[in-house]
Scaffold this motif. Structure first.
Motif, PDB file in Angstrom:
ATOM      1  N   SER A   1      43.598  31.740  17.063  1.00 50.11           N
ATOM      2  CA  SER A   1      43.052  31.231  18.226  1.00 50.11           C
ATOM      3  C   SER A   1      44.235  30.937  19.201  1.00 50.11           C
ATOM      4  N   GLY A   2      45.497  31.397  19.185  1.00 51.33           N
ATOM      5  CA  GLY A   2      46.642  31.232  20.059  1.00 51.33           C
ATOM      6  C   GLY A   2      46.980  29.843  19.929  1.00 51.33           C
ATOM      7  N   TYR A   3      46.905  28.913  19.220  1.00 53.74           N
ATOM      8  CA  TYR A   3      47.513  27.445  18.832  1.00 53.74           C
ATOM      9  C   TYR A   3      48.435  27.675  17.946  1.00 53.74           C
ATOM     10  N   GLY A   4      49.147  28.741  17.481  1.00 57.49           N
ATOM     11  CA  GLY A   4      50.113  28.686  16.417  1.00 57.49           C
ATOM     12  C   GLY A   4      51.176  27.729  16.715  1.00 57.49           C
ATOM     13  N   LYS A   5      51.630  27.354  17.938  1.00 57.03           N
ATOM     14  CA  LYS A   5      52.881  26.587  18.161  1.00 57.03           C
ATOM     15  C   LYS A   5      52.456  25.138  17.900  1.00 57.03           C
ATOM     16  N   GLU A   6      51.377  24.727  18.117  1.00 59.82           N
ATOM     17  CA  GLU A   6      50.979  23.337  18.197  1.00 59.82           C
ATOM     18  C   GLU A   6      50.817  23.190  16.427  1.00 59.82           C
ATOM     19  N   CYS A   7      50.338  23.949  15.625  1.00 61.39           N
ATOM     20  CA  CYS A   7      50.198  23.810  14.262  1.00 61.39           C
ATOM     21  C   CYS A   7      51.732  23.873  13.441  1.00 61.39           C
ATOM     22  N   VAL A   8      52.763  24.842  14.154  1.00 65.19           N
ATOM     23  CA  VAL A   8      53.899  24.737  13.533  1.00 65.19           C
ATOM     24  C   VAL A   8      54.764  23.593  13.794  1.00 65.19           C
ATOM     25  N   ASN A   9      54.448  23.003  14.937  1.00 65.49           N
ATOM     26  CA  ASN A   9      55.078  21.675  15.449  1.00 65.49           C
ATOM     27  C   ASN A   9      54.761  20.590  14.081  1.00 65.49           C
TER      28      ASN A   9
ATOM     29  N   ALA B   1      45.508  26.954   9.482  1.00 60.14           N
ATOM     30  CA  ALA B   1      46.746  27.627  10.168  1.00 60.14           C
ATOM     31  C   ALA B   1      46.186  28.837  10.501  1.00 60.14           C
ATOM     32  N   ASP B   2      45.644  29.683   9.614  1.00 60.01           N
ATOM     33  CA  ASP B   2      44.968  30.786  10.124  1.00 60.01           C
ATOM     34  C   ASP B   2      44.263  30.677  11.137  1.00 60.01           C
ATOM     35  N   CYS B   3      43.491  29.654  11.264  1.00 57.85           N
ATOM     36  CA  CYS B   3      42.305  29.483  12.457  1.00 57.85           C
ATOM     37  C   CYS B   3      43.114  29.512  13.842  1.00 57.85           C
ATOM     38  N   MET B   4      44.319  28.639  13.695  1.00 57.80           N
ATOM     39  CA  MET B   4      44.752  28.003  14.911  1.00 57.80           C
ATOM     40  C   MET B   4      45.781  29.058  15.375  1.00 57.80           C
ATOM     41  N   ILE B   5      46.408  29.740  14.266  1.00 56.74           N
ATOM     42  CA  ILE B   5      47.107  30.996  14.828  1.00 56.74           C
ATOM     43  C   ILE B   5      46.250  32.033  15.380  1.00 56.74           C
TER      44      ILE B   5
ATOM     45  N   MET C   1      40.726  22.682  18.561  1.00 58.41           N
ATOM     46  CA  MET C   1      42.122  22.982  18.022  1.00 58.41           C
ATOM     47  C   MET C   1      42.607  21.117  17.895  1.00 58.41           C
ATOM     48  N   LYS C   2      42.097  20.665  18.803  1.00 56.02           N
ATOM     49  CA  LYS C   2      42.718  19.029  18.721  1.00 56.02           C
ATOM     50  C   LYS C   2      42.201  18.324  17.483  1.00 56.02           C
ATOM     51  N   ARG C   3      40.997  18.810  17.011  1.00 54.74           N
ATOM     52  CA  ARG C   3      40.381  18.280  15.861  1.00 54.74           C
ATOM     53  C   ARG C   3      41.127  18.978  14.613  1.00 54.74           C
ATOM     54  N   LEU C   4      41.410  20.057  14.596  1.00 55.06           N
ATOM     55  CA  LEU C   4      42.246  20.775  13.558  1.00 55.06           C
ATOM     56  C   LEU C   4      43.477  20.394  13.374  1.00 55.06           C
ATOM     57  N   GLU C   5      44.285  20.308  14.669  1.00 60.40           N
ATOM     58  CA  GLU C   5      45.455  19.736  14.664  1.00 60.40           C
ATOM     59  C   GLU C   5      45.641  18.065  13.951  1.00 60.40           C
ATOM     60  N   LYS C   6      44.478  17.443  14.024  1.00 61.06           N
ATOM     61  CA  LYS C   6      44.510  16.262  13.414  1.00 61.06           C
ATOM     62  C   LYS C   6      44.398  16.290  11.700  1.00 61.06           C
ATOM     63  N   GLU C   7      43.415  17.434  11.642  1.00 61.81           N
ATOM     64  CA  GLU C   7      43.048  17.382  10.079  1.00 61.81           C
ATOM     65  C   GLU C   7      44.260  18.181   9.460  1.00 61.81           C
ATOM     66  N   PHE C   8      45.120  19.096  10.239  1.00 58.81           N
ATOM     67  CA  PHE C   8      46.242  19.611   9.612  1.00 58.81           C
ATOM     68  C   PHE C   8      47.470  18.694   9.269  1.00 58.81           C
ATOM     69  N   TYR C   9      47.524  17.787  10.297  1.00 54.35           N
ATOM     70  CA  TYR C   9      48.360  16.409  10.203  1.00 54.35           C
ATOM     71  C   TYR C   9      48.089  15.601   8.936  1.00 54.35           C
TER      72      TYR C   9
END
Length: 640
Positions: free
Chosen positions: A203-211, A197-201, A114-122
């Motif tokens: 996986s329960g990390y939707g809040k981090e993605c939305v932020n 976003a689909d993957c993070m949501i 999720m940390k990697r996907l957060e970075k990729e998303f950003y």
């Protein structure tokens, strides 16, 4: 562990074929007593660990960040598949309420992923600010079609890479398409964002993605409104501004609100719905968070102007109507874009702006009416069109162009309720209003304002010392009023009957002018100009005619009829009343007074020439008119 993780919709395990082609270096030999499912879940964890740790951000702290979704799209697909498998394993072991060590191991891997996907998303959001502009999104996609096609776009990109890696000489279908590079980049960016976003949501990390999403996209909305010139001003700040400072801001707002609603917010709504299509609730909350404050600022500008009663005056009326029309025209889009219940405050603010602007318009119309009634300017010399008439009618012509907005605003405040005049005065069967109550409201108000003007002109007409000039003044001004109505949108609103009635009144004013202004000339000749009368009476008739004509001419040479058509009509009418009778009398008696200039001063054609010089208010004027044509046709061969 994330509490929301265990309430997410479980994803199906990876296909068995996937595991057959990969052997994890972290895998352990299957133990006796393990079920097939447990063995499969262990393999999922092993596979996920191999892929996820390969792209662990902590392993590349001192290296330049290499985006997974740009450099190697096959690896990106494998990464998402690994997370999906990992998630399936976690759900499996949590359901069994056993193997806590495996759950902890899987959770640690999930955090790394999720940390990697957060970075990729950003990175994708930041790098694609230009490609993901609202105009491109709104024109490229629709809320419905984009959702169904965006995943296909992502799969096409992966398939393309796979085909190119196996058959380099083959040209991909997308390469042959007419899609531009910018459109392609937009599709890919949206597809990647949606996949992450689909993957993070899930996986329960939707809040981090939305932020992350809110951080980037909210700044884009705020910056766009800033560059469009939208400012946050309350009504007290507006009241302190000079109009030459505030008016340009209003113009900027009118231009900005259309772009903001139709392009900026519309595009952001579509992008939100695409990226967070797996969760309608998250899509709604995300769009609300990034757009609500900016939208409230946008519409509060119009409301605060309507509330600033201290700066309201008739000359500001049209800016208020421009703002009112802008919001009315955009209302379907406002209801659509801000349809979420969480954005009800935006819809309410837009409606409040309409209400306040409507109140402001009614106030300024009342001020306009009061200004007409209080006008104390002097009447123009020569009985021409009064400046007040020009100002009022030009104002009303512009007002007629806002008939739709004015009708809505005045629908609940009919003017007939406050006047003793019959209702028939305010409408006619041929008026443009028809049976529409809202259209009837503006017709009534316009008719009332014109009546207020005409009453004021009646009062100014009595200030002339000459009654004939008073009637000429009234005819000139009412003719100007009728012309303005007939040649503008007011004609559709007031109706043909109103125009005909008031045009007839112009003719009556002119008839009174001729009777009062030229009766001394007309009555100076015998009723039968060809009758035989004594010589002394002939001399007296010529003297009375000469005196009356000269006095009238000298007086009226300074009078004016600005409308060329009306001027010619009056001259022709006067010529018909004066010249034929004088010609008959002149031809009957001229031989007895040849050479006696004090008795016979004018030939019939001289009268035509004198009359043609009238009403220019400059002692003479152009004689190329329809009146001159008539004069020439009435002159007989001359001889003395």
């Amino acid at each position: 562990m994330k509490g929301s993780l265990f309430t997410s919709r479980p994803s199906s395990p990876l296909p068995s074929s996937h595991h057959q082609r990969f052997v994890s270096p972290y895998s352990t030999p299957p133990r006796a007593g393990h079920t097939f499912s447990e063995t499969l879940m262990d393999e999922n964890i092993d596979y996920a660990e191999a892929v996820i740790r390969k792209w662990n951000l902590d392993n590349h702290k001192h290296e330049k960040f290499s985006p997974l979704f740009v450099d190697d799209r096959k690896e990106a697909k494998m990464f998402l598949e690994a997370v999906t498998g990992l998630r399936s394993a976690m759900h499996y072991y949590v359901k069994l309420s056993s193997n806590s060590q495996k759950i902890i191991r899987a959770q640690n891997l999930m955090q790394i992923a999720m940390k990697r996907l957060e970075k990729e998303f950003y990175v994708i959001l930041s790098a694609n600010r230009k490609n993901l502009d609202s105009e491109s999104v709104s024109s490229r996609s629709s809320t419905v079609s984009a959702r169904s096609s965006i995943s296909e776009s992502y799969e096409d990109e992966i398939s393309e890479e796979e085909e190119q890696s196996t058959t380099p000489s083959r040209t991909s279908p997308r390469a042959e398409s007419s899609i531009s590079e910018s459109d392609k980049a937009l599709d890919v960016a949206m597809a990647d964002l949606k996949s992450i976003a689909d993957c993070m949501i899930a996986s329960g990390y939707g809040k981090e993605c939305v932020n992350i999403y809110k951080l980037i996209r909210k700044s884009i909305i705020d910056e766009t409104l800033y560059y469009l010139g939208v400012e946050k001003l309350n009504h007290s700040q507006m009241q302190k501004m000079d109009w030459n400072v505030l008016e340009p801001k209003i113009k900027s707002w009118i231009h900005a609100v259309t772009i903001a609603v139709k392009t900026l917010f519309h595009g952001e709504r579509i992008l939100c719905d695409i990226v967070f299509s797996s969760s309608e609730k998250i899509a709604e909350s995300s769009f609300t968070e990034i757009s609500r404050d900016a939208a409230l600022t946008l519409f509060s500008f119009a409301e605060n102007f309507g509330k600033s009663k201290k700066i309201l005056s008739p000359e500001k009326l049209f800016r208020a109507l421009d703002m009112y029309e802008a919001i009315c025209d955009l209302w379907p889009e406002i209801e659509s874009v801000f349809s979420h219940e969480s954005l009800s405050a935006v819809r309410a603010e837009a409606m409040a702006a309409l209400v306040k602007l409507g109140e402001a318009v009614r106030i300024m119309l009342a001020q306009f009416e009061a200004a007409i009634q209080k006008d104390s300017s002097k009447t123009p010399s020569g009985g021409g069109v009064h400046p007040l008439t020009r100002y009022v009618m030009n104002f009303l012509v512009f007002l007629g162009d806002y008939s739709g907005a004015i009708s809505d605003i005045l629908a609940d405040s009919p003017v007939t309720a406050h006047t003793p005049l019959p209702e028939s005065y305010f409408s006619s069967p041929t008026s443009g209003g028809g049976e529409d109550p809202s259209a009837a409201a503006i017709t009534a108000r316009l008719a009332w304002l014109i009546l207020v003007l005409l009453c004021k002109l009646d009062g100014k007409a009595v200030l002339y010392n000459d009654v004939a000039l008073s009637y000429l003044f009234l005819a000139n001004n009412l003719n100007y009023v009728v012309s303005k109505v007939r040649n503008s949108n007011l004609g559709l609103l007031m109706g043909l009957e109103w125009i005909w009635n008031n045009r007839s009144k112009v003719n009556r004013y002119l008839a009174n002018y001729e009777r009062m202004g030229w009766s001394k000339v007309i009555t100076s000749l015998p009723e039968d100009p060809t009758a035989d009368i004594p010589p002394e009476e002939v001399k007296e008739c010529f003297r009375r005619f000469n005196l009356g004509f000269e006095e009238t001419y000298k007086k009226q040479i300074s009078w004016v009829i600005p409308d060329p058509k009306l001027r010619d009509e009056v001259k022709i009418s006067l010529a018909k009343k004066i010249v034929p009778g004088y010609r008959a009398f002149y031809l009957k008696h001229r031989e007895n007074y040849i050479g006696v200039e004090s008795i016979v001063r004018y030939a019939p054609e001289d009268l035509n020439n004198y009359l043609s010089d009238l009403f220019f208010a400059a002692g003479g004027g152009s004689r190329t008119s329809s009146y001159e044509s008539y004069a020439e046709s009435t002159v007989t061969s001359r001889g003395r």
